[in-house]
Design a protein around this motif. Structure first.
Motif, short mmCIF file in Angstrom:
data_model
loop_
_atom_site.label_atom_id
_atom_site.label_comp_id
_atom_site.label_asym_id
_atom_site.label_seq_id
_atom_site.Cartn_x
_atom_site.Cartn_y
_atom_site.Cartn_z
N UNK A 91 -3.65 -2.57 16.70
CA UNK A 91 -2.92 -2.86 15.47
C UNK A 91 -1.66 -2.01 15.42
N UNK A 92 -0.52 -2.66 15.32
CA UNK A 92 0.77 -1.98 15.27
C UNK A 92 1.22 -1.88 13.82
N UNK A 93 1.65 -0.70 13.39
CA UNK A 93 2.13 -0.47 12.04
C UNK A 93 3.64 -0.24 12.07
N UNK A 94 4.35 -0.91 11.17
CA UNK A 94 5.77 -0.67 10.96
C UNK A 94 5.93 -0.02 9.59
N UNK A 95 6.38 1.21 9.56
CA UNK A 95 6.43 1.99 8.32
C UNK A 95 7.84 2.02 7.74
N UNK A 96 7.96 1.71 6.45
CA UNK A 96 9.23 1.86 5.75
C UNK A 96 8.93 2.15 4.29
N UNK A 97 9.98 2.27 3.48
CA UNK A 97 9.81 2.63 2.08
C UNK A 97 10.82 1.89 1.22
N UNK A 98 10.44 1.66 -0.03
CA UNK A 98 11.33 1.02 -0.99
C UNK A 98 12.17 2.03 -1.76
N UNK A 99 11.77 3.31 -1.77
CA UNK A 99 12.47 4.25 -2.64
C UNK A 99 12.69 5.61 -1.97
N UNK A 100 11.65 6.45 -1.98
CA UNK A 100 11.78 7.80 -1.41
C UNK A 100 10.94 7.88 -0.13
N UNK A 101 10.92 9.05 0.49
CA UNK A 101 10.15 9.22 1.72
C UNK A 101 8.66 9.36 1.39
N UNK A 102 7.85 8.54 1.99
CA UNK A 102 6.40 8.64 1.91
C UNK A 102 5.87 8.92 3.32
N UNK A 103 4.56 9.13 3.44
CA UNK A 103 3.97 9.34 4.76
C UNK A 103 2.57 8.74 4.77
N UNK A 104 2.35 7.80 5.68
CA UNK A 104 1.07 7.09 5.79
C UNK A 104 0.17 7.86 6.74
N UNK A 105 -0.91 8.42 6.21
CA UNK A 105 -1.74 9.35 6.97
C UNK A 105 -3.21 8.98 6.84
N UNK A 106 -3.83 8.64 7.97
CA UNK A 106 -5.27 8.40 8.04
C UNK A 106 -5.82 9.33 9.12
N UNK A 107 -6.44 10.45 8.75
CA UNK A 107 -6.87 11.44 9.74
C UNK A 107 -7.81 10.88 10.80
N UNK A 108 -8.71 9.97 10.42
CA UNK A 108 -9.68 9.44 11.38
C UNK A 108 -9.02 8.66 12.50
N UNK A 109 -7.79 8.16 12.26
CA UNK A 109 -7.06 7.42 13.28
C UNK A 109 -6.05 8.29 14.03
#
Length: 516
Positions: free
Chosen positions: A176-194
């Protein structure tokens, strides 16, 4: 004295030996990459502990055996080529030994090629938006922890602040490929198990990937300080077997089809004031209370109060419009794609009658479907008519937007200037995250639109690409997301912006004629 030295050595060696089982140590995770990261972490820990044992061992030995009380006399010498070579070469070799496994792991973590599924992850204050490029499915994932737990009025659950209304669903044994972006400010997508932690930056795309072997539910959080409710932005990933995932995809598409049918029926129904207020309170607490507070008082200087505000006492149409389309330059988001027509009608009704406002206004889904024109909005309002499903936020949003001087829908008589203006708006909303404001794209990930083959080629090929997407790439199908007018405008814009200057003016009838 020897016993003391043995005790000290035992203390130095004990932590790395048992570190893997310590509760404060890094977790192993459930993916091959996460296990590689854990192994790298433990390898570096062992090297650091070994260095510590040698360095502190020499120090302790020197302090004990070369102290003044034993008559030790410090040596007097200057420069030693052997020592200088040793303290240069040895650290260099150690660093190389550490760099080799670290580089291999980092390269593996960044290799998003040959993905089976591509999912776009968009962060916004304070929720996640997931778009499945390969299946034309998208939805928002919002914190579902009850308000009474957050306020301390109820016992907190084991998953307190780590539960959402709609989790991200992925299959086992598929990349599974994730493309990360944001609508407003900087966020961070974090799943420790992965072992996945990637920043979501507005206007940019970052990539990550995972492959999970075992079904289960895995939780994470936004790991970037993104505002006052940063801690209320959890991530929940539900991993299903391949067969169950395929069944989930079918169910989601059927759910969207059922919702579309139900939407038409709901538009003709009328809810009572009590029903609207009850539903509106639920929607408000889930989507609006974070900024405007549960009591509607807002945060002075940051988020405006809704108690007796100009918006509340003003025309209903303007109130509907700001909820639908947000307000540029502020933190007010557009909820047209996040809430259904019934939910927007209910929350507008609630805001206009709660906290002592008591306007008496009762807004129905049909009013929202008309973009507010039937609810008192003046004819000079620049509100864009939007057709929304009346139920289920995961239903495919049917947008029929037209920017004109009046509220009438005109399909085919827009001038080049009007097409370019509307096209730029659509591009900045739907395309800019991948292809960038300048149309230059991101080399190696998203192609440039400046003098590209798609721009120079036939208009029909350009239409095909935008309407139906391109399988195997991140280019999604916009045929179900944009209206014919919007599709025509954004294609016109792309073919004439950034020096392309093709002169092509595409109209809505061209889109309809292409099978939209």
């Amino acid at each position: 004295m020897k016993q003391v030295l043995y005790y000290l050595l035992a203390l130095l060696f004990t932590p790395p030996i048992f570190a893997a089982d310590m509760p404060l140590n890094m977790t192993k995770g459930v993916t091959d990459i996460s296990n590689k990261v854990f192994s790298l972490h433990m390898t570096i820990l062992y090297i650091c502990c070994a260095i510590g044992v040698v360095v502190f061992g020499v120090m302790i030995y020197s302090i004990i055996n070369h102290r003044r009380s034993k008559g030790a006399v410090a040596a007097n010498f200057h420069e030693s080529t052997k020592v200088e070579i040793a303290w240069t070469v040895i650290p260099f070799v150690i660093l190389i030994l550490m760099a080799i496994p670290a580089t291999k792991t980092l390269i593996a973590m960044e290799d998003t090629s040959d993905a089976d599924i591509t999912i776009k992850v968009t962060g916004s204050q304070w929720k996640w938006h997931y778009s499945y490029f390969d299946h034309d499915i998208e939805f928002f994932s919002v914190l579902s922890t009850p308000r009474d737990q957050i306020e301390g009025d109820a016992t907190k659950s084991e998953t307190y602040l780590l539960e959402v209304d709609k989790p991200l669903v992925i299959p086992t044994n598929r990349k599974v490929r994730f493309l990360m972006t944001s609508d407003d400010v900087i966020h961070s997508w974090w799943v420790p198990a992965f072992a996945v932690k990637k920043d979501a930056n507005p206007g940019f795309i970052n990539e990550a990937w995972t492959r999970v072997d075992e079904p289960g539910t895995y939780r994470g959080q936004c790991a970037e300080l993104c505002g006052k409710d940063h801690g209320f932005m959890p991530i929940v990933v539900e991993v299903l077997s391949e067969a169950d995932f395929d069944a989930w995809i079918v169910a989601q598409k059927q759910l969207a089809a059922d919702a579309e049918a139900a939407a038409q029926a709901a538009l003709t129904s009328t809810l009572s004031m009590d029903e609207l207020m009850a539903r509106g309170e639920q929607v408000y607490l889930a989507n609006c209370a974070a900024c405007h507070q549960p009591n509607g008082a807002g945060l002075p200087g940051v988020f405006p109060s809704l108690i007796g505000s100009p918006l509340i006492v003003g025309p209903v149409g303007e109130h509907i419009d700001i909820v639908l389309h947000g307000k540029a330059g502020t933190a007010m988001q557009a909820f047209a794609k996040q809430l259904t027509a019934t939910e927007i009608a209910a929350v507008v009704t609630y805001e206009r009658n709660a906290w002592g406002n008591n306007s008496g206004d009762s807004v129905q889904a049909a009013d929202v479907n008309g973009g507010g024109a039937d609810s008192g909005a003046s004819s000079s309002d620049a509100a864009v008519p939007v057709t929304l499903p009346a139920t289920l936020p995961e239903a495919a949003t049917q947008v029929e937007a037209v920017v004109t001087e009046t509220a009438e829908v005109v399909l085919d008589d827009l001038t080049m200037d009007e097409l370019m203006t509307l096209g730029e708006q659509v591009y900045m909303t739907s395309c800019v995250a991948c292809h960038q404001p300048t149309g230059m794209g991101l080399p190696g990930a998203f192609p440039s639109l400046v003098q590209s083959p798609i721009i120079k080629g036939p208009v029909s090929d350009h239409l095909e690409m935008v309407i139906n997407g391109k399988p195997g790439t991140a280019m999604q199908a916009f045929g179900g997301l944009l209206s014919p007018q919007e599709l025509a405008a954004v294609i016109t814009y792309e073919r004439n912006a950034w020096g392309n200057n093709s002169g092509d003016a595409v109209q809505a009838s061209d889109v309809d004629g292409h099978g939209k």
